[in-house]
Write an enzyme that holds these catalytic residues in place. Structure first.
Site, PDB file in Angstrom:
ATOM      1  N   GLU A 112      36.880  84.672  47.852  1.00  0.00           N
ATOM      2  CA  GLU A 112      37.368  84.700  49.232  1.00  0.00           C
ATOM      3  C   GLU A 112      38.357  85.842  49.440  1.00  0.00           C
ATOM      4  O   GLU A 112      39.224  86.077  48.602  1.00  0.00           O
ATOM      5  CB  GLU A 112      38.062  83.366  49.548  1.00  0.00           C
ATOM      6  CG  GLU A 112      38.598  83.280  50.972  1.00  0.00           C
ATOM      7  CD  GLU A 112      39.461  82.038  51.188  1.00  0.00           C
ATOM      8  OE1 GLU A 112      38.946  81.051  51.740  1.00  0.00           O
ATOM      9  OE2 GLU A 112      40.648  82.053  50.797  1.00  0.00           O
TER      10      GLU A 112
ATOM     11  N   TYR B  85      38.104  87.654  57.830  1.00  0.00           N
ATOM     12  CA  TYR B  85      37.950  86.660  56.759  1.00  0.00           C
ATOM     13  C   TYR B  85      36.540  86.758  56.185  1.00  0.00           C
ATOM     14  O   TYR B  85      35.569  86.870  56.935  1.00  0.00           O
ATOM     15  CB  TYR B  85      38.171  85.247  57.322  1.00  0.00           C
ATOM     16  CG  TYR B  85      37.854  84.152  56.311  1.00  0.00           C
ATOM     17  CD1 TYR B  85      38.860  83.587  55.533  1.00  0.00           C
ATOM     18  CD2 TYR B  85      36.541  83.709  56.115  1.00  0.00           C
ATOM     19  CE1 TYR B  85      38.574  82.617  54.592  1.00  0.00           C
ATOM     20  CE2 TYR B  85      36.240  82.743  55.167  1.00  0.00           C
ATOM     21  CZ  TYR B  85      37.267  82.195  54.413  1.00  0.00           C
ATOM     22  OH  TYR B  85      36.972  81.245  53.466  1.00  0.00           O
TER      23      TYR B  85
END
Ligand code: GDP
Ligand code: MN
Length: 384
Positions: free
Chosen positions: A189, A101
């Protein structure tokens, strides 16, 4: 402005962030043609601005043309958490060894950019934060210094990303940071950021929020506005050029200046009410702007009272009053107005309102913000 995954990936590609080749389709036939062109296996992905598409059945692997057609047929038109799937993205399927992530946001309190990085990707980051907060590395970045490769690599080491993925991760982090800053994002993101068996690191998903304040220097964003997902109220506000954000409460808010508008939301909350929206009519707003603002608020079915909070500086009281009178002549207001009008030419504004012969049930004037908030909330909560 939130982008769809496919737009986010196209945006990433401008900054050389590796993404899978793919294309967007609005119909099953287009989807199949894209799959044939790319070559199998492909992934068929629902394009909706909500997470957890995988779990909801909105992401499927297809090994053949028949599977591509079946998945495209099933996913187009699907409802995912209240979002209708109108577009699907077909991309070359990737082999995945690991999922990480990575994201950049602005930490307003720290006045710095914030990198969040974790070796535990592919699941919602909130879940990781809950179960294993130490698994997320948080690194503040001074916007003046920026982010260099060495610092990015160290962050990856700290996040316990394995040795063979370090260089690839660091390279993407630097590129993603450039995308975030030069590309004027509020959020950039990647979840998951994947490590392939070949050792390459690659963005498998993209979540990008653009900072609409920077729209003037990005002519290339025009195409994103065409697909922007707005509710009816936001759509109308945008067409009228108003700074509006729809909320869930019952007190419609109109204020001049973003700071005053936010304070107005706070005061409404403090006295037990809930705001239906944020609406800043800006400095120097004239009668037309006020009339447009009232029109937008009036379209919101949940509004039970309208709190107009004006402290005139450049905005002049008589213009505000004229706008209200004009709006009342044009639209049938669904809810009564409570106004606090102060500052430049406030007295003249109040005189215009008084002379317009507006009934008390439609408009009341209060001398302070707090009294006006009490009155507006009392009406909205049905306790007047
Ligand atoms: P989200 O659930 O809405 O965040 O959608 P993502 O794009 O993040 O995909 C969810 C999950 O689907 C990923 O974490 C992967 O496990 C899986 N997935 C997506 N694309 C591929 C692919 O190309 N190959 C494989 N093997 N899995 C994929
Ligand atoms: Mn994802």
């Amino acid at each position: 402005m939130d982008l769809f995954e496919y737009q986010g990936k196209q945006y990433f590609a401008r900054y050389d962030i590796p993404v899978s080749p793919g294309d967007v389709a609005l119909t099953v036939e287009d989807a199949v043609a894209i799959a044939e062109r790319i070559g199998y296996p492909v992934v068929v992905k629902a394009q909706v601005q909500v997470g957890g598409r995988g779990k909801a059945g909105g992401i499927k692997l297809a090994d053949t043309i028949d599977e591509a057609r079946t998945h495209a047929t099933n996913i187009l038109g699907m409802d995912i958490k209240g979002h209708l799937v109108e577009r699907i993205w077909i991309e070359k399927a990737s082999d995945i060894d690991e999922e990480y992530y990575a994201s950049f946001t602005l930490d307003r309190a720290a006045k710095q950019h914030l990198l969040m990085l974790s070796a535990q990707g592919g699941v919602e980051i909130e879940a990781v934060a809950e179960a294993d907060p130490d698994a997320i590395v948080k690194l503040h970045i001074n916007p003046v210094d920026g982010l260099d490769l060495t610092t990015a690599r160290q962050a990856a080491v700290d996040a316990k990303i394995p040795e063979r993925a370090l260089d690839g991760t660091a390279d993407i982090l630097v590129k993603l940071y450039r995308c975030f800053t030069e590309g004027d994002c509020d959020l950039a993101e990647i979840n998951p950021l994947i490590l392939k068996p070949t050792g390459e690191v690659h963005a498998l998903d993209a979540k990008v929020t653009l900072d609409s304040n920077a729209e003037y220097r990005h002519p290339e964003w025009a195409e994103y506005s065409l697909t922007e997902v707005l509710d009816d109220r936001e759509q109308l506000a945008k067409s009228k050029g108003l700074q509006y954000i729809g909320l869930e409460g019952s007190v419609g808010i109109i204020a001049n200046g973003a700071g005053l508008a936010m304070s107005t939301l706070d005061v409404v909350n403090q006295v037990g009410g809930t705001a239906a929206n944020f609406l800043d009519i800006g400095g120097g707003a004239n009668a037309d702007v006020m009339a447009a603002a009232l029109d937008v608020i009036n379209h919101d079915q949940s509004v039970k009272s309208i709190f107009i909070n004006i402290f005139g500086g450049i905005t002049r009281g008589e213009e505000v009053a004229k706008g209200i009178v004009e709006a009342l002549g044009r639209v049938d207001l669904r809810a009564p107005i409570v106004i606090r009008l102060d500052g430049t030419n406030a007295e003249e504004g109040r005189r215009i309102l008084a002379e317009a012969g507006i009934p008390e049930s439609t408009l009341t004037s209060k001398p302070t913000m707090l009294e006006a908030a009490h009155a507006a909330v009392a009406i909205a909560n049905g306790s007047n």
